[in-house]
Design a protein around this motif. Sequence first.
Motif, PDB file in Angstrom:
ATOM      1  N   LEU A   9       0.826  -1.212   0.000  1.00  9.62           N
ATOM      2  CA  LEU A   9       0.000   0.000   0.000  1.00  9.62           C
ATOM      3  C   LEU A   9       0.858   1.259   0.000  1.00  9.62           C
ATOM      4  CD1 LEU A   9      -2.826   1.202   0.109  1.00  9.62           C
ATOM      5  CD2 LEU A   9      -2.746   1.059   2.608  1.00  9.62           C
ATOM      6  N   LYS A  10       1.960   1.220   0.750  1.00  7.87           N
ATOM      7  CA  LYS A  10       2.866   2.377   0.799  1.00  7.87           C
ATOM      8  C   LYS A  10       3.437   2.665  -0.589  1.00  7.87           C
ATOM      9  CE  LYS A  10       7.080   3.990   3.090  1.00  7.87           C
ATOM     10  NZ  LYS A  10       8.178   3.587   4.016  1.00  7.87           N
ATOM     11  N   GLU A  11       3.885   1.613  -1.285  1.00  3.61           N
ATOM     12  CA  GLU A  11       4.432   1.807  -2.630  1.00  3.61           C
ATOM     13  C   GLU A  11       3.349   2.304  -3.586  1.00  3.61           C
ATOM     14  OE1 GLU A  11       7.645   1.565  -3.417  1.00  3.61           O
ATOM     15  OE2 GLU A  11       7.932   1.240  -1.259  1.00  3.61           O
ATOM     16  N   TYR A  12       2.148   1.742  -3.412  1.00  2.00           N
ATOM     17  CA  TYR A  12       1.047   2.153  -4.297  1.00  2.00           C
ATOM     18  C   TYR A  12       0.712   3.628  -4.107  1.00  2.00           C
ATOM     19  CZ  TYR A  12      -3.506   2.312  -6.555  1.00  2.00           C
ATOM     20  OH  TYR A  12      -4.555   2.650  -7.368  1.00  2.00           O
ATOM     21  N   LEU A  13       0.646   4.078  -2.855  1.00  2.00           N
ATOM     22  CA  LEU A  13       0.310   5.475  -2.576  1.00  2.00           C
ATOM     23  C   LEU A  13       1.369   6.420  -3.116  1.00  2.00           C
ATOM     24  CD1 LEU A  13      -1.182   5.226   1.035  1.00  2.00           C
ATOM     25  CD2 LEU A  13      -2.399   5.591  -1.115  1.00  2.00           C
ATOM     26  N   LYS A  14       2.633   5.986  -3.109  1.00  2.00           N
ATOM     27  CA  LYS A  14       3.689   6.819  -3.703  1.00  2.00           C
ATOM     28  C   LYS A  14       3.430   7.030  -5.184  1.00  2.00           C
ATOM     29  CE  LYS A  14       7.567   5.425  -0.719  1.00  2.00           C
ATOM     30  NZ  LYS A  14       8.832   4.644  -0.711  1.00  2.00           N
ATOM     31  N   PHE A  15       3.206   5.923  -5.884  1.00  2.00           N
ATOM     32  CA  PHE A  15       2.965   6.026  -7.323  1.00  2.00           C
ATOM     33  C   PHE A  15       1.682   6.820  -7.609  1.00  2.00           C
ATOM     34  CE2 PHE A  15       5.617   2.072  -7.711  1.00  2.00           C
ATOM     35  CZ  PHE A  15       6.612   2.645  -8.489  1.00  2.00           C
ATOM     36  N   PHE A  16       0.658   6.580  -6.800  1.00  2.00           N
ATOM     37  CA  PHE A  16      -0.616   7.269  -7.026  1.00  2.00           C
ATOM     38  C   PHE A  16      -0.464   8.772  -6.822  1.00  2.00           C
ATOM     39  CE2 PHE A  16      -4.589   8.967  -5.185  1.00  2.00           C
ATOM     40  CZ  PHE A  16      -5.405   8.839  -6.300  1.00  2.00           C
TER      41      PHE A  16
END
Length: 360
Positions: A9-16
Amino acid sequence: MSIISRYILKEYLKFFSVTLAVLSLVYLTIEFLEKIRKFSERDADFLLVVQYFLYKLPRILFDISPLAVLIATFLTLGMLSRNNEIIAFKSSGVSLLKLTAPLLLFGAFFSGVLFFLNGTLIPSAYKQAKVIQEVRIEKRNVDGKLVQNKFWLRLDSRTLFNIELAEPNRRKMHGIKIYYLGNDFSLPETIEAEALTYRDGSWVLSEGIRRRFQPDGTVQIKRFDEEIIPINKRPEDFKQVVAQPEEMTYQHLEAYIDQLSQDGFDVTRYRVDLLGRQAFPFINFMMVLVGIPFALHDRRSTGVARGGAISLFLGLFYYLVFSVTISLGHVNALSPWLSAWGANLLFIGIGTYLFLNIRH
């Protein structure tokens, strides 16, 4: 939430976050270049221009969020695949559903947030941006105003005009009441008519009744089937008083629909638009659900270019299906609910099928 889920989720939020910021900047730049010339010709105040774009920002973020969600899904799963982290997680007994659960939960949560904002903040801010552009910058006269779900216009200093439902594209208005004021602001005459139609350059009242109030207290009543009335406006001028669903909150639009329905008008178009506005925010969950199988389909070729191309195709396909079903709803070819939620149901079916057929 497990360590793996928090990591994904942390990586996803960065990209988002980065994707949303970049897309917003591109959108704002295009909007700025498109508007700045027109605003300059009007000698618009700098602060008004800034206010316009600030009020427009919530709508811009809402419009581009599905694409940002989908691109972030491709980038996150692409990174995990390139680093062989997905293979490592699966070798440790972590299922594909558990790996992608943080993305799906974020999509559902984000859709819920946008569902709420699309019925409150976004339409109010969009309407305010429109007022700044049309009234404060372009100096257009706003003759009409929506009061208690009815439109009021001032045709001249002594004539007030009340419309229950306006259809400028059909050159027709419904539920007409005209109030003529005297020099002492008394009310010597009123007209009520079922419809007002624009024909051959003239406005024609139909199925009406004219009342003249005499000084002795009596009332002269004259009924008519059709009567031409001089109005110095064209059908296009009434577009500014048409109720635009995207400028209304859910509560306001529901009240407007109830009012029209009680008055006997066909409210199909507005009901479809209301349900469509409530259904559309869930495109963000659909983009995650459909994006996961595509992102994991061919791990070797997963990349930014491929993800961007597929994202654009899926986004356009959803918009196409959504627009077609909404149009079918407007003409009663589909029920309001099915026309609003049809695109979501289709994408749930496609996404679920593709997800269950991912190669493990």
